[in-house]
Design an enzyme around this catalytic site. Structure first.
Site, PDB file in Angstrom:
ATOM      1  N   TYR A 159      -2.078  -0.974  10.386  1.00 51.77           N
ATOM      2  CA  TYR A 159      -2.251  -1.219   8.950  1.00 51.77           C
ATOM      3  C   TYR A 159      -1.014  -0.750   8.200  1.00 51.77           C
ATOM      4  O   TYR A 159      -0.453  -1.486   7.365  1.00 51.77           O
ATOM      5  CB  TYR A 159      -3.490  -0.493   8.431  1.00 51.77           C
ATOM      6  CG  TYR A 159      -3.671  -0.629   6.935  1.00 51.77           C
ATOM      7  CD1 TYR A 159      -4.213  -1.784   6.387  1.00 51.77           C
ATOM      8  CD2 TYR A 159      -3.276   0.378   6.068  1.00 51.77           C
ATOM      9  CE1 TYR A 159      -4.361  -1.935   5.024  1.00 51.77           C
ATOM     10  CE2 TYR A 159      -3.413   0.247   4.697  1.00 51.77           C
ATOM     11  CZ  TYR A 159      -3.960  -0.908   4.174  1.00 51.77           C
ATOM     12  OH  TYR A 159      -4.096  -1.047   2.825  1.00 51.77           O
ATOM     13  N   SER A 167       0.836  -1.194   0.000  1.00 50.84           N
ATOM     14  CA  SER A 167       0.000   0.000   0.000  1.00 50.84           C
ATOM     15  C   SER A 167       0.871   1.243   0.000  1.00 50.84           C
ATOM     16  O   SER A 167       2.018   1.222   0.470  1.00 50.84           O
ATOM     17  CB  SER A 167      -0.894   0.011   1.256  1.00 50.84           C
ATOM     18  OG  SER A 167      -1.523   1.260   1.446  1.00 50.84           O
TER      19      SER A 167
END
Length: 245
Positions: free
Chosen positions: A151, A137
């Site tokens: 995350y 990401s």
């Protein structure tokens, strides 16, 4: 014999777009926490080729190992790819994530990918060569304004592990690379309000949010022989929002 690819999280979002992209040239094996038999049948009707789906939590090492053992019999020496797409997301405020949140994100996002690599790499090596593509990401590249620290940390961890897999499995003919998307028009960002979306778009040189197909094309490139001498890289697919030095 067509090559086969294992796609975790293949029932929705980017994982589903990857399945569509590789069919019918490759056979597809979906591993997802959802029941995927209907999705597999729909993909076969839509795209052609062979699709099988197994239901499992990738964070469960034993379940992953059992599935891959079955694949060894069903697909013999044809498994040449693994796409680590399964993942969970959290927007807990900085400093407010619980230990439970941290463990859940690490178990699925990081250990899930590790379990699949541990189980599938010997199959890919048996086929003679192949490719591992892991979805990280933008958050793992530069931090995030809204995503939970767990995350962001999990996606950064995957980038490092992918480089390690490139070193460990390269002598077996296996490449390992990362695709790091920015925001993608999937369920993870559909809760964003119009102002938040517009702010991101205005900061992005290409002036749009990615579609799942944009990411699937990058994954396909790294799976295919077009990237046959590329390993250990992180390919940023974010419209220019982040440009690595």
């Amino acid at each position: 014999m067509k090559p086969a690819v294992i796609v975790s999280g293949g029932c929705q979002g980017i994982g589903l777009a990857v399945c569509r992209r590789v069919l019918p040239d490759w056979e597809v094996i979906i591993i997802d926490v959802q029941q995927g038999s209907d999705i597999a049948a729909g993909l076969e009707r839509e795209r052609g080729g062979r699709v099988v789906a197994y239901r499992a939590d990738v964070g469960d090492e034993e379940a992953v190992g059992e599935i891959v053992s079955r694949l060894a019999a069903d697909f013999s020496q044809s498994v040449r790819g693994l796409v680590n797409s399964a993942g969970v997301y959290s927007e807990a405020a900085p400093g407010h994530g619980t230990d439970e949140d941290e463990l859940r994100l690490f178990r699925v996002n990081v250990l899930g990918a590790q379990h699949l690599v541990n189980a599938a790499a010997p199959l890919i090596a048996k086929a003679g060569s192949g490719s591992i593509v892991t979805l990280a990401s933008l958050a793992g590249r530069m931090g995030a304004d809204a995503a939970a620290e767990a995350y962001t940390g999990s996606k950064s961890d995957l980038i490092g592990r992918s480089k390690q897999w490139a070193k460990v499995y390269g002598p077996c003919g296996i490449r390992s690379n990362v695709v790091a998307p920015g925001p993608v028009n999937t369920g993870m960002i559909r809760s964003w309000n119009a102002a938040r979306r517009q702010t991101f778009i205005e900061k992005t040189p290409l002036r749009r949010i990615a579609e799942p197909e944009d990411i699937a094309d990058a994954v396909w490139f790294l799976l295919s022989d077009h990237s046959r001498h590329i390993t250990g890289v992180c390919l940023d697919v974010n419209g220019g929002y982040y440009m690595a030095p």
